[in-house]
Design a protein around this motif. Structure first.
Motif, PDB file in Angstrom:
ATOM      1  N   CYS A   8       0.429   2.282   9.055  1.00 37.92           N
ATOM      2  CA  CYS A   8      -0.301   1.273   8.443  1.00 37.92           C
ATOM      3  C   CYS A   8       0.004   1.020   7.087  1.00 37.92           C
ATOM      4  O   CYS A   8       0.223   1.894   6.406  1.00 37.92           O
ATOM      5  N   VAL A   9      -0.628  -0.008   6.505  1.00 36.92           N
ATOM      6  CA  VAL A   9      -0.385  -0.656   5.195  1.00 36.92           C
ATOM      7  C   VAL A   9      -1.811  -0.857   4.520  1.00 36.92           C
ATOM      8  O   VAL A   9      -2.812  -1.464   5.346  1.00 36.92           O
ATOM      9  N   PHE A  10      -2.052  -0.055   3.341  1.00 38.39           N
ATOM     10  CA  PHE A  10      -3.712  -0.352   2.896  1.00 38.39           C
ATOM     11  C   PHE A  10      -3.378  -1.800   2.155  1.00 38.39           C
ATOM     12  O   PHE A  10      -2.252  -2.210   1.705  1.00 38.39           O
ATOM     13  N   ASN A  11      -4.727  -2.349   1.990  1.00 38.63           N
ATOM     14  CA  ASN A  11      -4.655  -3.734   1.545  1.00 38.63           C
ATOM     15  C   ASN A  11      -5.762  -3.667   0.456  1.00 38.63           C
ATOM     16  O   ASN A  11      -6.907  -3.849   0.503  1.00 38.63           O
ATOM     17  N   TYR A  12      -5.217  -3.692  -0.963  1.00 38.81           N
ATOM     18  CA  TYR A  12      -5.934  -3.872  -2.275  1.00 38.81           C
ATOM     19  C   TYR A  12      -5.580  -5.056  -2.970  1.00 38.81           C
ATOM     20  O   TYR A  12      -5.119  -4.838  -4.035  1.00 38.81           O
ATOM     21  N   LEU A  13      -5.167  -5.996  -2.139  1.00 42.63           N
ATOM     22  CA  LEU A  13      -4.706  -7.407  -2.905  1.00 42.63           C
ATOM     23  C   LEU A  13      -5.436  -7.735  -4.157  1.00 42.63           C
ATOM     24  O   LEU A  13      -4.889  -7.963  -5.134  1.00 42.63           O
ATOM     25  N   PRO A  14      -6.693  -7.944  -4.059  1.00 43.29           N
ATOM     26  CA  PRO A  14      -7.624  -8.267  -5.264  1.00 43.29           C
ATOM     27  C   PRO A  14      -7.059  -7.078  -6.530  1.00 43.29           C
ATOM     28  O   PRO A  14      -7.606  -7.808  -7.394  1.00 43.29           O
ATOM     29  N   HIS A  15      -7.159  -5.985  -6.421  1.00 44.52           N
ATOM     30  CA  HIS A  15      -6.819  -5.047  -7.294  1.00 44.52           C
ATOM     31  C   HIS A  15      -5.450  -4.986  -7.618  1.00 44.52           C
ATOM     32  O   HIS A  15      -5.392  -4.474  -8.845  1.00 44.52           O
ATOM     33  N   GLN A  16      -4.390  -5.492  -6.883  1.00 43.78           N
ATOM     34  CA  GLN A  16      -3.155  -5.266  -7.412  1.00 43.78           C
ATOM     35  C   GLN A  16      -2.409  -6.612  -6.804  1.00 43.78           C
ATOM     36  O   GLN A  16      -1.527  -6.570  -6.165  1.00 43.78           O
ATOM     37  N   PRO A  17      -2.890  -7.773  -7.316  1.00 49.71           N
ATOM     38  CA  PRO A  17      -2.305  -9.146  -7.006  1.00 49.71           C
ATOM     39  C   PRO A  17      -0.691  -9.288  -7.203  1.00 49.71           C
ATOM     40  O   PRO A  17      -0.295 -10.107  -6.184  1.00 49.71           O
ATOM     41  N   ASP A  18      -0.169  -8.565  -8.145  1.00 50.80           N
ATOM     42  CA  ASP A  18       1.305  -8.947  -7.976  1.00 50.80           C
ATOM     43  C   ASP A  18       2.094  -7.694  -7.418  1.00 50.80           C
ATOM     44  O   ASP A  18       3.290  -7.774  -6.757  1.00 50.80           O
ATOM     45  N   LEU A  19       1.616  -6.314  -7.389  1.00 52.30           N
ATOM     46  CA  LEU A  19       2.209  -5.254  -6.716  1.00 52.30           C
ATOM     47  C   LEU A  19       1.841  -4.835  -5.274  1.00 52.30           C
ATOM     48  O   LEU A  19       2.294  -3.715  -4.921  1.00 52.30           O
ATOM     49  N   GLN A  20       0.983  -5.467  -4.608  1.00 51.53           N
ATOM     50  CA  GLN A  20       0.700  -5.175  -3.384  1.00 51.53           C
ATOM     51  C   GLN A  20       1.667  -5.125  -2.604  1.00 51.53           C
ATOM     52  O   GLN A  20       1.764  -4.422  -1.562  1.00 51.53           O
ATOM     53  N   PHE A  21       2.676  -5.962  -2.630  1.00 48.05           N
ATOM     54  CA  PHE A  21       3.634  -6.104  -1.736  1.00 48.05           C
ATOM     55  C   PHE A  21       4.998  -5.332  -1.705  1.00 48.05           C
ATOM     56  O   PHE A  21       5.983  -5.268  -1.073  1.00 48.05           O
ATOM     57  N   GLU A  22       4.779  -4.295  -2.953  1.00 43.28           N
ATOM     58  CA  GLU A  22       5.615  -3.060  -2.669  1.00 43.28           C
ATOM     59  C   GLU A  22       5.552  -2.443  -1.591  1.00 43.28           C
ATOM     60  O   GLU A  22       6.780  -1.709  -1.108  1.00 43.28           O
ATOM     61  N   SER A  23       4.449  -2.550  -0.657  1.00 46.15           N
ATOM     62  CA  SER A  23       4.362  -1.706   0.537  1.00 46.15           C
ATOM     63  C   SER A  23       5.432  -2.288   1.380  1.00 46.15           C
ATOM     64  O   SER A  23       6.081  -1.733   2.359  1.00 46.15           O
ATOM     65  N   LEU A  24       5.845  -3.766   1.284  1.00 41.54           N
ATOM     66  CA  LEU A  24       6.856  -4.092   2.312  1.00 41.54           C
ATOM     67  C   LEU A  24       8.175  -3.468   2.044  1.00 41.54           C
ATOM     68  O   LEU A  24       8.967  -3.260   3.020  1.00 41.54           O
ATOM     69  N   GLY A  25       8.613  -3.040   0.666  1.00 36.20           N
ATOM     70  CA  GLY A  25       9.933  -2.346   0.480  1.00 36.20           C
ATOM     71  C   GLY A  25       9.809  -1.123   1.319  1.00 36.20           C
ATOM     72  O   GLY A  25      11.119  -0.890   1.925  1.00 36.20           O
ATOM     73  N   PHE A  26       8.731  -0.476   1.352  1.00 35.75           N
ATOM     74  CA  PHE A  26       8.643   0.749   2.099  1.00 35.75           C
ATOM     75  C   PHE A  26       8.782   0.480   3.615  1.00 35.75           C
ATOM     76  O   PHE A  26       9.666   1.218   4.317  1.00 35.75           O
ATOM     77  N   VAL A  27       8.177  -0.281   4.135  1.00 35.77           N
ATOM     78  CA  VAL A  27       7.955  -0.518   5.481  1.00 35.77           C
ATOM     79  C   VAL A  27       9.393  -0.900   6.055  1.00 35.77           C
ATOM     80  O   VAL A  27      10.128  -0.421   6.936  1.00 35.77           O
TER      81      VAL A  27
END
Length: 332
Positions: free
Chosen positions: A293-312
């Motif tokens: 699963c992927v955590f969603n903290y987009l409001p708190h990390q608007p630019d770096l939220q999508f680093e999780s895509l790299g891990f997935v």
């Protein structure tokens, strides 16, 4: 008044006031240490990448090891400054999750949805989604938000021929704004700043390409989707306490990616992550799903939220041949 420092006066001072002197010295050291600690730059929420394990399953690679493997493979951008990892157990799961949720920690959760726990309404995966679904991404929304991040900021432009291209001017402009207070990039005429711009362009390219490749992968390998309707386990376990519409009007969404369905990679995923089921004769029947699963903290990390895509995508690429680097829409 005779204020001349003599050997006798110095000896008397040290004899009677040495404790005060030591206390003053220690106090000065502590004050300076505190000042440096407070003034030192700290990694933001998005600059620390956290991988959590939760549930009773076997794994050959700890969360810290797999996190560093991902980093060494190039899964993260230059702006991920620190890695963290935790193994969560039932005894203190709720306490730790409450703490990390309040500080917006966590990027990836790897857990299990075993049949025996489903039957007893105690599945770790379902428990996680029921309790923290408001800050867990469904994969379709993750992909959509990543693409919108690139398109709505004009980092990626649609060309007349239907292909996509990076808009380096917009990326550099955004980089200048978001790094205004970052001590790493104070000198805009320096080589470090120029390299930062290049790294930022590469980061945006990775966000876009990872989103496109994951979208293509899920379209072509639906077996990876692990769908669940939030609160289903809570309702099944205690229907009288969960009668409100808020619990019954949720949608079934792809909250997890079924790691156990990955195949064709250089490494068999079930040798590193598994919870097998055996019959009474000890014969292996099948393995319970290990779910990511992927955590969603987009409001708190608007630019770096999508680093999780790299891990997935690192996990998909490591354990399968499902990921297409040349999927339609990928920027070369």
């Amino acid at each position: 008044m005779d204020n001349k420092i003599t050997k006798r006066r110095l000896t008397n001072l040290l004899a009677y006031d040495w404790i005060k002197i030591i206390i003053i010295i220690v106090a000065v050291i502590l004050v300076w240490s505190l000042a440096f600690t407070i003034g030192a730059p700290r990694a933001s929420t998005g600059q620390v990448f956290n991988v959590f394990y939760y549930g009773e399953f076997s794994y050959q690679k700890s969360p810290s090891v797999i996190n560093y493997e991902a980093k060494n493979s190039g899964a993260y951008s230059y702006d991920v400054l620190s890695l963290d990892a935790r193994e969560l157990y039932l005894d203190y799961y709720a306490t730790i999750m409450s703490a990390v949720s309040s500080t917006h920690e966590g990027d990836i959760m790897i857990t299990v949805d075993s049949m025996d726990k489903i039957q007893s309404n105690s599945s770790e995966f379902r428990n996680f989604v029921d309790g923290y679904g408001y800050e867990i991404y469904d994969y379709d929304s993750l992909i959509k938000d990543a693409k919108n991040y690139c398109l709505l900021n004009s980092f990626v432009l649609l060309q007349n021929d239907g292909s996509y291209a990076l808009n380096e001017r917009a990326i550099k402009s955004h980089f200048a704004k978001r790094m205004q207070k970052d001590p790493r990039f104070k000198n805009k005429d320096g080589e470090k700043y120029k390299q930062g711009e290049l790294n930022e362009i590469a980061r945006i390219k990775s966000v876009w390409n990872n989103a496109i490749m994951l979208e293509d992968c899920l379209n072509n390998h639906s077996e990876l989707r692990y769908n669940y309707k939030r609160f289903a386990q809570l309702i099944q376990k205690d229907p009288d306490n969960y009668k409100d519409e808020v619990y019954h009007n949720t949608q079934e969404l792809t909250y997890g990616l079924n790691l156990s369905a990955l195949s064709g990679g250089q490494v068999d995923v079930n040798t590193e992550y598994s919870k097998p089921i055996f019959d009474e004769n000890g014969t292996h029947i099948y393995s319970n799903p290990i779910v990511m699963c992927v955590f969603n903290y987009l409001p708190h990390q608007p630019d770096l939220q999508f680093e999780s895509l790299g891990f997935v995508n690192f996990m998909i690429k490591k354990y399968s041949n499902f990921l297409n680097d040349n999927a339609l829409g990928v920027i070369a």
